[in-house]
Design an enzyme around this catalytic site. Structure first.
Site, PDB file in Angstrom:
ATOM      1  N   CYS A  55       0.827  -1.191   0.000  1.00  0.00           N
ATOM      2  CA  CYS A  55       0.000   0.000   0.000  1.00  0.00           C
ATOM      3  C   CYS A  55       0.866   1.248   0.000  1.00  0.00           C
ATOM      4  CB  CYS A  55      -0.890   0.026   1.251  1.00  0.00           C
ATOM      5  SG  CYS A  55      -1.790  -1.517   1.549  1.00  0.00           S
ATOM      6  N   VAL A 108      12.493 -10.513 -18.942  1.00  0.00           N
ATOM      7  CA  VAL A 108      12.497  -9.461 -19.957  1.00  0.00           C
ATOM      8  C   VAL A 108      13.911  -9.261 -20.498  1.00  0.00           C
ATOM      9  CG1 VAL A 108      10.552  -8.244 -18.909  1.00  0.00           C
ATOM     10  CG2 VAL A 108      12.887  -7.601 -18.278  1.00  0.00           C
TER      11      VAL A 108
END
Length: 498
Positions: free
Chosen positions: A2, A253
């Site tokens: 959060c 990636v």
């Protein structure tokens, strides 16, 4: 995972809303702004729901006390059992912080095991604290007679403040008595004691690693893993794959045909993961660079370069999951950087350097991982930085981390880690030489092409020109860029002398 804002003795919910909106990317599932009853605090929270997704909304109240938190408490189930289930009103792991505090034990915070930052307010005081290594960020500023806390620097941008300060890793601020240090990294060991051998150590290390990975996979949502094909991410992925009853999702990636993509495919095939890839080009790097610099909150050349592949890995992973494991911390614990080879015959200096670099992680690699992943609402977890694993790894002699072959004079980085995990992966992958993430992914050469077009210089682009570009990009996105740059993470060479 959060983001939060807390205003203490600043009665301005509209200000809290403006601040939380600037970091709302950290928690796209829910945003709340609440003025606490009987407490001089305004709390704002943006939530990425991982544990207790149905009832874990924050702020969390207990009697007159109120809490906002970021991160994960991995031993929350054990703490709930000790504290008593009847005290809890939610399934959120964060609620354990409130009830531990209310036990009034002198060192209650030391019982929290995980990655976290939080602010806890009562009618009389406010407490802010951060996890041992600073995996989760926390900043504080004084506004008039009050205090403001936030998860990212950009929350303070445009407020006209003179300064912002970070709560230190393993640190706590209490309005009653100021700052204190609740955790200190244990000093690293140098050499084997007389009669001591390596085998019992690497066998125990393996068990500690397995326990750390299992602990850091606790969630009510699916957990995946970044997979570069290097040792660190491969070990984490292999251990994670063994601990679940479904194929682990892995993400890699790089530029087309890059070493990392090829190595990651081999690891994924070996561990049977559900593997995903994303390739990027120079045009892709140029396109995302302004956003990377803005979210990273730094214009440091090395930090920006290392953040670029992390950005694309995050983009890929977020299409499938909310939580991902990463390999950060292994190089600092087990001597994995190229420069560590120079310390091979001075294990005391190496142990001291590893201890120093662990303490500096919050301002470099951990800042990169937190800001870049949270920019896209992805929670990144770092099992190598489990507190039990840190304690054990620091007890391992540095001479077993950077090991010398006396017959050839060759040195092997992270030898003890490789030995502990050599049955997990094919030998050529376990003993593969380390490449930096931005090198193995092909980012370095491709970024030079992107920078060449942006700056107008023939590649390779001069580092000073590159730094000026990053500085300009950051200044263009912030109203108070100096405030950001004064607190920016940087690769600073304060290494222990050899």
């Amino acid at each position: 995972m959060c983001g939060f804002v807390c205003l203490w003795k600043i009665d301005d919910p509209a200000l809290a809303r403006r601040m939380i909106d600037k970091i709302a990317h950290r928690g796209p599932d829910d945003v709340q702004v609440s003025q606490a009853p009987n407490v001089p605090a305004v709390m704002a929270h943006c939530r990425l729901s991982i544990i207790g997704p149905d009832d874990g909304r924050q702020p969390i109240y207990s009697a007159e006390d109120v809490l906002v938190a970021n991160g994960e408490i991995y031993n929350y189930a054990d703490l709930r059992a000790i504290l008593g289930e009847s005290a809890f009103t939610t399934r959120s792991d964060s609620e354990t912080i409130l009830h531990l505090f209310r036990t009034d034990q002198l060192r209650w915070i030391s019982k929290l095991d995980g990655m976290f930052a939080f602010v806890l307010a009562t009618p009389e005081r406010i407490i802010a604290a951060r996890d041992p290594l600073g995996i989760k960020p926390l900043f504080m500023a004084r506004i008039g007679e009050g205090l403001a806390f936030a998860s990212e620097l950009k929350a303070f941008d445009g407020l006209g403040l003179d300064s912002v300060e970070a709560i230190d890793p393993g640190g706590m601020f209490d309005s009653l008595d100021g700052f204190r240090e609740w955790y200190r990294i244990p000093q690293g060991a140098a050499e084997l004691e007389a009669g001591e051998t390596a085998e019992p150590i690497w066998r125990e290390l393996r068990l500690v690693l397995e326990a750390a990975v299992r602990k850091w996979m606790v969630a009510d949502v699916e957990v995946g893993s970044f997979l570069s094909g290097g040792l660190d991410s491969s070990v984490i992925a292999a251990l994670a794959a063994q601990s679940i009853d479904r194929p682990l999702k892995t993400f890699s990636v790089g530029t087309p045909g890059s070493p990392d993509l090829l190595a990651a495919r081999r690891v994924a095939a070996h561990i049977g993961s559900d593997h995903y890839e994303l390739s990027f080009t120079a045009d892709d790097l140029a396109r995302v660079l302004p956003d990377v610099v803005y979210h990273l909150e730094s214009a440091d050349v090395d930090l920006v370069r290392s953040a670029m592949p992390t950005w694309f890995a995050t983009t890929l992973a977020r299409r499938h999951i909310k939580v991902v494991l990463t390999g950060e911390g292994a190089d600092e614990l087990f001597a994995g950087y190229t420069y560590h080879h120079a310390y091979a015959r001075k294990p005391r200096a190496l142990a001291d350097e590893l201890t120093r670099s662990l303490g500096a992680m919050h301002n470099i690699n951990l800042q990169r991982v937190d800001r870049v992943t949270m920019a896209q609402g992805l929670e990144a977890r770092t099992p190598f930085l489990d507190r039990d694993l840190i304690d054990f790894a620091q007890s391992i002699p540095a001479s077993l981390k950077m090991k010398i072959d006396e017959a050839t004079g060759e040195t092997t980085e992270k030898w003890i880690l490789r030995k502990a995990c050599e049955d997990l992966l094919p030998p050529e992958l376990v003993w593969r030489r380390k490449a930096q993430f931005d090198e193995g992914s092909g980012t370095v050469d491709t970024l030079d092409l992107a920078l060449s077009g942006l700056i107008g210089e023939a590649p390779p682009v001069d580092r000073k020109s590159e730094g000026r570009l990053y500085d300009r990009l950051l200044r263009e996105r912030y109203a108070d860029p100096e405030l950001i740059l004064e607190n920016a993470g940087m690769w600073v060479a304060e290494r222990v002398a050899i």
